[in-house]
Design a protein around this motif. Structure first.
Motif, PDB file in Angstrom:
ATOM      1  N   MET A 120      11.967  35.759   6.948  1.00  0.00           N
ATOM      2  CA  MET A 120      13.249  36.088   7.615  1.00  0.00           C
ATOM      3  C   MET A 120      13.887  34.700   7.979  1.00  0.00           C
ATOM      4  N   TRP A 121      13.434  33.305   8.044  1.00  0.00           N
ATOM      5  CA  TRP A 121      14.232  32.481   8.210  1.00  0.00           C
ATOM      6  C   TRP A 121      14.743  32.006   6.882  1.00  0.00           C
ATOM      7  N   ARG A 122      14.260  32.136   5.754  1.00  0.00           N
ATOM      8  CA  ARG A 122      14.715  31.716   4.381  1.00  0.00           C
ATOM      9  C   ARG A 122      16.022  32.737   4.044  1.00  0.00           C
ATOM     10  N   GLU A 123      15.795  34.235   4.717  1.00  0.00           N
ATOM     11  CA  GLU A 123      16.728  35.226   4.248  1.00  0.00           C
ATOM     12  C   GLU A 123      17.961  34.713   5.019  1.00  0.00           C
ATOM     13  N   ARG A 124      17.945  34.179   6.423  1.00  0.00           N
ATOM     14  CA  ARG A 124      19.037  33.898   7.151  1.00  0.00           C
ATOM     15  C   ARG A 124      19.558  32.664   6.656  1.00  0.00           C
ATOM     16  N   ARG A 125      18.713  31.772   6.094  1.00  0.00           N
ATOM     17  CA  ARG A 125      19.295  30.793   5.631  1.00  0.00           C
ATOM     18  C   ARG A 125      20.226  30.705   4.398  1.00  0.00           C
ATOM     19  N   ALA A 126      19.660  31.672   3.475  1.00  0.00           N
ATOM     20  CA  ALA A 126      20.482  32.129   2.210  1.00  0.00           C
ATOM     21  C   ALA A 126      21.683  32.846   2.641  1.00  0.00           C
ATOM     22  N   LEU A 127      21.797  33.669   3.839  1.00  0.00           N
ATOM     23  CA  LEU A 127      22.637  34.346   4.195  1.00  0.00           C
ATOM     24  C   LEU A 127      23.895  33.118   4.688  1.00  0.00           C
ATOM     25  N   ARG A 128      23.405  32.313   5.320  1.00  0.00           N
ATOM     26  CA  ARG A 128      24.506  31.381   5.863  1.00  0.00           C
ATOM     27  C   ARG A 128      25.183  30.657   4.788  1.00  0.00           C
ATOM     28  N   ARG A 129      24.280  30.087   3.656  1.00  0.00           N
ATOM     29  CA  ARG A 129      24.952  29.565   2.673  1.00  0.00           C
ATOM     30  C   ARG A 129      25.827  30.121   1.986  1.00  0.00           C
ATOM     31  N   GLN A 130      25.797  31.501   1.740  1.00  0.00           N
ATOM     32  CA  GLN A 130      26.804  32.587   1.199  1.00  0.00           C
ATOM     33  C   GLN A 130      28.034  32.309   1.996  1.00  0.00           C
ATOM     34  N   LEU A 131      27.927  32.500   3.344  1.00  0.00           N
ATOM     35  CA  LEU A 131      28.992  32.520   4.205  1.00  0.00           C
ATOM     36  C   LEU A 131      29.715  31.312   4.245  1.00  0.00           C
TER      37      LEU A 131
END
Length: 490
Positions: free
Chosen positions: A479-490
Motif C-alpha cells: 500500500m505504501w509503494r502504491e501511494r508513493r507511485a501515485l504521488r509521483r504521478q501527481l
C-alpha cells in the motif's frame, strides 16, 4: 514511467455485471448452508435439555433392552450428574469438529474432482438423516448410549464437511475477484443466518421436547438438499461461455502487460483444460498456511460462542433456556454486519490483512467487555453484537472471501480446479483448532470458571493476529509503494 496503481472498482460497478443466474446460485448456496448451520445450531441450543435428560432415569422399552443389551439395572441414567454430562457434551463437540476437520481435507480434494452438486447433496441429505437418528430416533426409542452418540457424531462431521468447500467453490466459479470482499462478505452471513434460524426453530418447539427440534431442522435440511440437487448450476460453463467468471479477464490483462514489456519472451502455452491441484501443492501456496493457522485460533473462539453461548447464558445468568437461545442470536447479527462491512472495506482498500488485523485487535477489547457484562439482557445483547462484529466478521472473511482469493491466485494460473481444495485446507485447519478448543472450554470452565474461559479466548484471538502479521506487513508495504507511485504521478 512507473505503472499506475490499480484502484479498486466501485461496488455498484461490480454488481451491475451479474445476471439472474448469479442470483440463483447466490441464493441456493446461501440457503443450503443456512439449513446446515440451523441443524448444527440445534445441538448447542438444547444442551441444557439433553443434559437433564441424560441425568434422569429414563423409561426404557422392553424391546430396546432385548435388542441392545445396554441397560443392566433400574438406574439407567447415562451420567451420574450434570458435570459429567457437560464434559461429555464438550467431548461430542470436539469429536464432531475433529471428524469435520478430517472430512474437510478430504472433501475439498473430492469436490475438485467430482461434480460439486452431487457432493453437496450427499453432505446435506446424509447429515440430515444422521441428525434425525441422533436427536429424534434415539429419544423416541429411549436409546441412550455413549458409543452410539459418538459414532453418529463422527459420521455427522464427515458428511457436513462436504458442504462448505463445495458452496465456496461454486461461488468462486460464478463470482470473480472484483467486488469479492463485499459479495462474499454478504454471502458468508449464511452461517450466522443459519444460527439465528436454528435458535428460533429450537426455542419454538423445545417445550415439546428437544427431539422435535432435531426433527424439524433435519427434515427442512433434507428438503433443501433435494432442491439444490435439481436447481443448482455449479459453473458458468453449464449455461454458456458468455457467463464466464472474470478471473480469466484479470489474467488476460496481466498477460497483456507482460507482453508489452520489452525483452520478454511471448511464448504463450496453449489453453489447457482445468486440472485439479494436489493437496500438498495447495498447502504450499502463498498465504494458505498463515491464514489456516490464524483461522485455527479464530475458529476456536467463534465456535466456542456457537456451541456454548446458550449454555453459558442459561447457567451463568440463570435465564430460561428459550430466552438464552433467542438472546444468543445477537452474536450472529453482529457477525453478519461485521462480515459485510469489513468485506466492503477490504474491497475499497484492495487489501484484506489490514482490515482483519484491526478488527481482531478490537475483538480482544470486546471480549474483555463482554466477560464483565451485567445481569441485564439489553446490555448483554449490545455487548454480544459488538463481540460478534469483531470476531464473527473476520471469521467470515477468512472462510469465504480470503479462501476464494487463495484458491484463485496467480500461482494457480494453470489449474482452476483448486478452490475447493484450498477452502478445505483453510477450514479444516480451523476446525482442528476449534475441535481441541471445545473440550478445553468445558475443562477450563469446570476447573476455573467462565472468566478464565474468556481469558483463553483473548489469548487465542491474539494468536490469530500473530499468524497474519507477516501478511499484514507485506500488504502495508504494498500500500505504501502504491501511494508513493501515485504521488509521483501527481
Amino acid at each position: 514511467p512507473p505503472a499506475a496503481p490499480v484502484m479498486p472498482p466501485s461496488c455498484c460497478g461490480c454488481l451491475s455485471q451479474y445476471t439472474h443466474h448469479h442470483l440463483v446460485v447466490f441464493l441456493l448456496t446461501f440457503f443450503s448452508y443456512v439449513l446446515l448451520h440451523a441443524s448444527r445450531k440445534t445441538f448447542s441450543n438444547v444442551k441444557v435439555s439433553i443434559s437433564a435428560q441424560w441425568t434422569e432415569v429414563p423409561k426404557i422399552c422392553f424391546v430396546c433392552l432385548l435388542l441392545l443389551h445396554i441397560y443392566s439395572s433400574i438406574d439407567n441414567r447415562l451420567f451420574a450428574d450434570e458435570k459429567q454430562a457437560t464434559l461429555f457434551l464438550g467431548a461430542l463437540d470436539s469429536i464432531f469438529l475433529f471428524s469435520y476437520a478430517v472430512g474437510l481435507y478430504l472433501s475439498g480434494v473430492i469436490g475438485d474432482r467430482f461434480n460439486l452438486r452431487y457432493v453437496l447433496c450427499v453432505g446435506l441429505c446424509g447429515s440430515a438423516a444422521v441428525e434425525f437418528v441422533f436427536g429424534t430416533l434415539t429419544e423416541w426409542l429411549q436409546l441412550y448410549n455413549v458409543y452410539l452418540y459418538c459414532v453418529l457424531w463422527v459420521l455427522n462431521g464427515l458428511l457436513q464437511s462436504a458442504v462448505w468447500p463445495c458452496v465456496v467453490a461454486v461461488m468462486g466459479n460464478w463470482f470473480g475477484k472484483t467486488g469479492r470482499g463485499f459479495v462474499f462478505g454478504l454471502w458468508s452471513a449464511c452461517a450466522s443466518v443459519g444460527n439465528i434460524l436454528g435458535a428460533f426453530l429450537a426455542s419454538s418447539v423445545l417445550k415439546y421436547g428437544y427431539e422435535y427440534a432435531f426433527l424439524v431442522t433435519s427434515v427442512v435440511q433434507f428438503a433443501g438438499g433435494v432442491v439444490v440437487f435439481f436447481g443448482l448450476l455449479t459453473s458458468p460453463k453449464e449455461v454458456g461461455e458468455e457467463f464466464e467468471a472474470e478471473e480469466e479477464e484479470d489474467d488476460e490483462v496481466e498477460s497483456c502487460e507482460r507482453r508489452e514489456q520489452p525483452g520478454q519472451q511471448q511464448d504463450e502455452p496453449e489453453a489447457q483444460s482445468p486440472r485439479a491441484i494436489s493437496f500438498c501443492q495447495a498447502f504450499c501456496l502463498p498465504g494458505v498456511l498463515p491464514y489456516s493457522l490464524a483461522y485455527a485460533c479464530l475458529k476456536l473462539v467463534n465456535y466456542s460462542f456457537f456451541f456454548w453461548l446458550p449454555f453459558y447464558l442459561s447457567n451463568n445468568y440463570k435465564w430460561k433456556e428459550a430466552e438464552a437461545d433467542r438472546l444468543s442470536v445477537w452474536y450472529d447479527v453482529g457477525g453478519i454486519i461485521g462480515g459485510t462491512v469489513q468485506g466492503l472495506v477490504s474491497d475499497f482498500m484492495g487489501k484484506r490483512a489490514p482490515v482483519l488485523a484491526f478488527s481482531l485487535v478490537l475483538a480482544m477489547g470486546a471480549l474483555v467487555g463482554y466477560s464483565r457484562s451485567p445481569d441485564d439482557q439489553v446490555i448483554n445483547a449490545v455487548l454480544l453484537a459488538t463481540t460478534g462484529f469483531f470476531i464473527g466478521g473476520p471469521s467470515n472473511m477468512i472462510s469465504s472471501a480470503i479462501s476464494a482469493d487463495l484458491g484463485r491466485q496467480e500461482a494457480l494460473r494453470g489449474s482452476q480446479e483448486a478452490l475447493a481444495t484450498v477452502t478445505g485446507i483453510v477450514d479444516g485447519t480451523g476446525s482442528i483448532g476449534a475441535a481441541g478448543g471445545q473440550y478445553l472450554v468445558s475443562l477450563i470452565e469446570s476447573k476455573l470458571g467462565w472468566m478464565s474461559v474468556f481469558y483463553f479466548f483473548i489469548v487465542m484471538t491474539g494468536g490469530s493476529v500473530a499468524f497474519i502479521s507477516p501478511l499484514l506487513f507485506k500488504e502495508l508495504r504494498a500500500m505504501w509503494r502504491e501511494r508513493r507511485a501515485l504521488r509521483r504521478q501527481l
